[in-house]
Design an enzyme around this catalytic site. Structure first.
Site, PDB file in Angstrom:
ATOM      1  N   LYS A 139       2.982  -0.371 -13.205  1.00 45.42           N
ATOM      2  CA  LYS A 139       1.787   0.403 -13.087  1.00 45.42           C
ATOM      3  C   LYS A 139       1.802   1.205 -11.939  1.00 45.42           C
ATOM      4  O   LYS A 139       2.308   0.815 -10.823  1.00 45.42           O
ATOM      5  CB  LYS A 139       0.578  -0.838 -12.656  1.00 45.42           C
ATOM      6  N   MET A 166      -1.249   0.290  -0.774  1.00 49.69           N
ATOM      7  CA  MET A 166      -1.840   0.907  -1.955  1.00 49.69           C
ATOM      8  C   MET A 166      -3.113   1.797  -1.303  1.00 49.69           C
ATOM      9  O   MET A 166      -4.188   1.736  -2.233  1.00 49.69           O
ATOM     10  CB  MET A 166      -2.407   0.036  -3.012  1.00 49.69           C
ATOM     11  N   ASP A 189       8.834  -3.682 -13.125  1.00 50.15           N
ATOM     12  CA  ASP A 189       7.813  -2.954 -12.691  1.00 50.15           C
ATOM     13  C   ASP A 189       8.305  -1.427 -12.260  1.00 50.15           C
ATOM     14  O   ASP A 189       9.377  -1.152 -12.133  1.00 50.15           O
ATOM     15  CB  ASP A 189       7.241  -3.525 -11.329  1.00 50.15           C
TER      16      ASP A 189
END
Length: 258
Positions: free
Chosen positions: A62, A175, A40
């Site tokens: 991502k 996030m 990741d």
């Protein structure tokens, strides 16, 4: 791909909150025995140097809405590489089971009869505030903490955000950097403007930064933020334990009075 004879297996490995040396010993052993690695964005890339030099290392990260590979594609790659190479390490930031879609990957891989091992990692939700001297619980101040994302898939606020804001729990929001002002405004409907808040970016790394203040001066805090970088928001009275909290607050009050 070249067909190998190694037994197919997948290990979901938590790489920890950022710094290379915060991965677990078990996780490091898995990397060193890997036949292929799918990794990741939020990992220390130097961890890949611990793997055998000649194995495939595929980036499937991502970041900020930019997906190198969709989840369905990642699922397919895990199976393909396991069948063709053997031991695949799926290297994830933090802990695989904390907003890591680990369950989806496990279900897909196991549907092909491939065994999956989960190696837990140090979650950034806990480690990053700790690296700044902010305890998530403290006797007499906070008896619980709540880890959440700020918004749902459709962009609306999570019901959990509101429920947590209405309580006295420490809120750890992942996030949510780009929506920090909207988040602070929403929480401010249920908590006072003097409620301490911290915004930590690049946690546990050399260029880690932490801005502390209150919900009432969220706009001032947001000016120090690089929205292209990952971050964690902490809301609650435990933030006042940060070494510079009161000093920073005094400076903001003096600056606003000028």
């Amino acid at each position: 791909m070249t067909q190998y004879t190694n037994t197919p297996i997948v290990s979901l490995v938590g790489a920890g909150p950022g710094a290379k040396d915060l991965i677990t010993i078990r996780g490091l052993r898995a990397i060193r025995k890997a036949d292929a690695i799918l990794y990741d964005a939020l990992i220390d890339k130097s961890l890949l140097d611990e793997a055998p030099a000649n194995i495939p290392k595929i980036y499937v990260g991502k970041r900020c809405g930019k997906h190198y590979a969709k989840q369905e594609e990642i699922n397919r790659l895990l199976v393909d590489y396991a069948l063709n190479y053997g031991h695949v390490v799926r290297l994830k930031g933090g802990d695989p089971f904390v907003f890591g879609r680990a369950s989806e990957e496990i279900a897909h891989v196991e549907s092909f009869g491939i065994p999956v091992t989960v190696i837990p990692g140090v979650s950034s939700a806990i480690a990053v505030p700790a690296s700044q001297g902010i305890p998530l619980t403290q006797r007499g101040t906070a008896s619980s903490f709540w880890v959440m994302t700020a918004t749902k898939r459709d962009g609306s606020f999570s019901e959990d955000l509101v429920l947590a804001a209405k309580s006295s729990t420490t809120m750890v929001i992942l996030m949510g950097v780009r929506k920090f002002l909207a988040i602070a405004n929403e929480i401010g409907k249920y908590r006072g403007g003097l409620t301490p808040v911290a915004l930590i970016q690049n946690g546990t790394l050399q260029h880690e930064s932490c801005s502390v203040g209150t919900l009432g001066n969220a706009e001032s805090l947001f000016k120090s933020v690089d929205i292209s970088q990952p971050g964690i928001i902490v809301v609650g009275h435990v933030v006042s334990e940060h070494p510079s909290f009161f000093e920073d607050e005094i400076q903001r009050v003096l600056h606003s009075a000028i």
